[in-house]
Design a protein around this motif. Structure first.
Motif, PDB file in Angstrom:
ATOM      1  N   GLN A  81     -40.630  35.670  36.462  1.00  0.00           N
ATOM      2  CA  GLN A  81     -40.545  35.576  37.917  1.00  0.00           C
ATOM      3  C   GLN A  81     -39.625  34.415  38.321  1.00  0.00           C
ATOM      4  N   SER A  82     -39.770  33.273  37.631  1.00  0.00           N
ATOM      5  CA  SER A  82     -38.882  32.140  37.892  1.00  0.00           C
ATOM      6  C   SER A  82     -38.916  31.164  36.725  1.00  0.00           C
ATOM      7  N   VAL A  83     -37.812  30.424  36.594  1.00  0.00           N
ATOM      8  CA  VAL A  83     -37.694  29.384  35.580  1.00  0.00           C
ATOM      9  C   VAL A  83     -37.138  28.148  36.272  1.00  0.00           C
ATOM     10  N   THR A  84     -37.836  27.026  36.142  1.00  0.00           N
ATOM     11  CA  THR A  84     -37.332  25.753  36.662  1.00  0.00           C
ATOM     12  C   THR A  84     -37.251  24.789  35.491  1.00  0.00           C
ATOM     13  N   GLY A  85     -36.908  23.550  35.769  1.00  0.00           N
ATOM     14  CA  GLY A  85     -36.809  22.563  34.717  1.00  0.00           C
ATOM     15  C   GLY A  85     -38.123  22.301  34.009  1.00  0.00           C
ATOM     16  N   ALA A  86     -39.225  22.477  34.732  1.00  0.00           N
ATOM     17  CA  ALA A  86     -40.519  22.109  34.172  1.00  0.00           C
ATOM     18  C   ALA A  86     -41.481  23.265  33.981  1.00  0.00           C
ATOM     19  N   ARG A  87     -41.172  24.436  34.542  1.00  0.00           N
ATOM     20  CA  ARG A  87     -42.143  25.531  34.412  1.00  0.00           C
ATOM     21  C   ARG A  87     -41.491  26.899  34.350  1.00  0.00           C
ATOM     22  N   LEU A  88     -42.250  27.785  33.774  1.00  0.00           N
ATOM     23  CA  LEU A  88     -41.877  29.189  33.637  1.00  0.00           C
ATOM     24  C   LEU A  88     -42.988  29.990  34.303  1.00  0.00           C
ATOM     25  N   VAL A  89     -42.626  30.836  35.251  1.00  0.00           N
ATOM     26  CA  VAL A  89     -43.615  31.660  35.938  1.00  0.00           C
ATOM     27  C   VAL A  89     -43.365  33.122  35.574  1.00  0.00           C
ATOM     28  N   LEU A  90     -44.421  33.767  35.071  1.00  0.00           N
ATOM     29  CA  LEU A  90     -44.338  35.153  34.636  1.00  0.00           C
ATOM     30  C   LEU A  90     -45.247  36.030  35.485  1.00  0.00           C
ATOM     31  N   HIS A  91     -44.797  37.252  35.718  1.00  0.00           N
ATOM     32  CA  HIS A  91     -45.656  38.264  36.329  1.00  0.00           C
ATOM     33  C   HIS A  91     -46.047  39.222  35.211  1.00  0.00           C
ATOM     34  N   GLN A  92     -47.358  39.460  35.080  1.00  0.00           N
ATOM     35  CA  GLN A  92     -47.837  40.388  34.057  1.00  0.00           C
ATOM     36  C   GLN A  92     -48.719  41.436  34.722  1.00  0.00           C
ATOM     37  N   GLN A  93     -48.533  42.672  34.277  1.00  0.00           N
ATOM     38  CA  GLN A  93     -49.305  43.790  34.824  1.00  0.00           C
ATOM     39  C   GLN A  93     -49.843  44.636  33.689  1.00  0.00           C
ATOM     40  N   VAL A  94     -51.140  44.900  33.741  1.00  0.00           N
ATOM     41  CA  VAL A  94     -51.780  45.804  32.788  1.00  0.00           C
ATOM     42  C   VAL A  94     -51.920  47.146  33.496  1.00  0.00           C
ATOM     43  N   SER A  95     -51.393  48.195  32.867  1.00  0.00           N
ATOM     44  CA  SER A  95     -51.404  49.521  33.492  1.00  0.00           C
ATOM     45  C   SER A  95     -51.992  50.564  32.560  1.00  0.00           C
ATOM     46  N   ARG A  96     -52.521  51.610  33.169  1.00  0.00           N
ATOM     47  CA  ARG A  96     -52.983  52.793  32.440  1.00  0.00           C
ATOM     48  C   ARG A  96     -52.319  53.984  33.100  1.00  0.00           C
ATOM     49  N   ASP A  97     -51.571  54.753  32.322  1.00  0.00           N
ATOM     50  CA  ASP A  97     -50.864  55.931  32.840  1.00  0.00           C
ATOM     51  C   ASP A  97     -50.039  55.599  34.084  1.00  0.00           C
ATOM     52  N   GLY A  98     -49.398  54.431  34.057  1.00  0.00           N
ATOM     53  CA  GLY A  98     -48.523  54.035  35.154  1.00  0.00           C
ATOM     54  C   GLY A  98     -49.215  53.390  36.343  1.00  0.00           C
ATOM     55  N   ALA A  99     -50.538  53.358  36.353  1.00  0.00           N
ATOM     56  CA  ALA A  99     -51.283  52.765  37.472  1.00  0.00           C
ATOM     57  C   ALA A  99     -51.787  51.378  37.075  1.00  0.00           C
ATOM     58  N   ALA A 100     -51.524  50.387  37.921  1.00  0.00           N
ATOM     59  CA  ALA A 100     -51.939  49.015  37.636  1.00  0.00           C
ATOM     60  C   ALA A 100     -53.456  48.893  37.678  1.00  0.00           C
ATOM     61  N   VAL A 101     -54.015  48.260  36.645  1.00  0.00           N
ATOM     62  CA  VAL A 101     -55.453  47.983  36.628  1.00  0.00           C
ATOM     63  C   VAL A 101     -55.722  46.481  36.752  1.00  0.00           C
ATOM     64  N   PHE A 102     -54.719  45.657  36.439  1.00  0.00           N
ATOM     65  CA  PHE A 102     -54.867  44.202  36.474  1.00  0.00           C
ATOM     66  C   PHE A 102     -53.486  43.594  36.630  1.00  0.00           C
ATOM     67  N   THR A 103     -53.358  42.588  37.477  1.00  0.00           N
ATOM     68  CA  THR A 103     -52.099  41.863  37.600  1.00  0.00           C
ATOM     69  C   THR A 103     -52.369  40.370  37.533  1.00  0.00           C
ATOM     70  N   ALA A 104     -51.367  39.640  37.068  1.00  0.00           N
ATOM     71  CA  ALA A 104     -51.500  38.183  36.984  1.00  0.00           C
ATOM     72  C   ALA A 104     -50.136  37.521  37.149  1.00  0.00           C
ATOM     73  N   VAL A 105     -50.160  36.360  37.775  1.00  0.00           N
ATOM     74  CA  VAL A 105     -49.010  35.474  37.809  1.00  0.00           C
ATOM     75  C   VAL A 105     -49.417  34.263  36.989  1.00  0.00           C
ATOM     76  N   VAL A 106     -48.653  33.997  35.926  1.00  0.00           N
ATOM     77  CA  VAL A 106     -49.011  32.958  34.958  1.00  0.00           C
ATOM     78  C   VAL A 106     -47.928  31.886  34.958  1.00  0.00           C
ATOM     79  N   THR A 107     -48.347  30.640  35.147  1.00  0.00           N
ATOM     80  CA  THR A 107     -47.429  29.512  35.100  1.00  0.00           C
ATOM     81  C   THR A 107     -47.571  28.815  33.752  1.00  0.00           C
ATOM     82  N   ILE A 108     -46.439  28.695  33.058  1.00  0.00           N
ATOM     83  CA  ILE A 108     -46.380  28.094  31.729  1.00  0.00           C
ATOM     84  C   ILE A 108     -45.610  26.778  31.832  1.00  0.00           C
ATOM     85  N   VAL A 109     -46.084  25.757  31.140  1.00  0.00           N
ATOM     86  CA  VAL A 109     -45.393  24.475  31.058  1.00  0.00           C
ATOM     87  C   VAL A 109     -45.262  24.082  29.593  1.00  0.00           C
ATOM     88  N   CYS A 110     -44.526  23.024  29.336  1.00  0.00           N
ATOM     89  CA  CYS A 110     -44.415  22.472  27.982  1.00  0.00           C
ATOM     90  C   CYS A 110     -45.153  21.142  27.937  1.00  0.00           C
TER      91      CYS A 110
END
Length: 129
Positions: A81-110
């Motif tokens: 979703q975005s990358v800055t100097g200090a963080r990485l933001v990811l969008h993750q979606q769990v789907s079944r047969d193309g339909a979303a069952v769970f979504t998450a926005v995850v912020t990763i740091v070092c």
């Protein structure tokens, strides 16, 4: 940059009601992120051994949209979703047969091996842009 990771729901993933236990979605998206990182060519072991840095989850914002059940075939899609100097933001979606069952926005740091925050390595920022 999108990555798809297949997941089969096993009996051990479910609760007494026969649906995926809520915390297991976090395990599913973690496996998908690990596979995505490996696929980008980032060597996390080398990061730790050579630079003394590791990735850490800073924040997770998630929505449970539908129930997944035993033996369902799911897919986890991971997108930057975005990358800055200090963080990485990811969008993750769990789907079944193309339909979303769970979504998450995850912020990763070092972090350093002593737990202090550091900037994302420049080569990783460039790789993810």
């Amino acid at each position: 940059m999108s990555h798809v990771f297949p997941i089969r729901v096993y009996y051990e993933d479910t609760d007494m009601g026969g649906i995926v236990y809520h915390a297991n979605y976090l395990k599913f998206i973690e496996r998908a992120r690990s596979d995505w990182v490996r696929g980008t060519g980032i060597d996390q072991r080398a990061m730790k051994e050579e630079d003394g840095t590791v990735f850490a989850v800073r924040r997770v914002e998630c929505d449970y949209l539908m129930a997944a059940r035993f033996d369902d075939q799911l897919e986890v899609q991971t997108e930057v979703q975005s990358v800055t100097g200090a963080r990485l933001v990811l969008h993750q979606q769990v789907s079944r047969d193309g339909a979303a069952v769970f979504t998450a926005v995850v912020t990763i740091v070092c972090l350093t091996d002593t737990g202090h925050p550091v900037r994302l390595p420049a080569n990783i920022r460039l790789l993810l842009h």
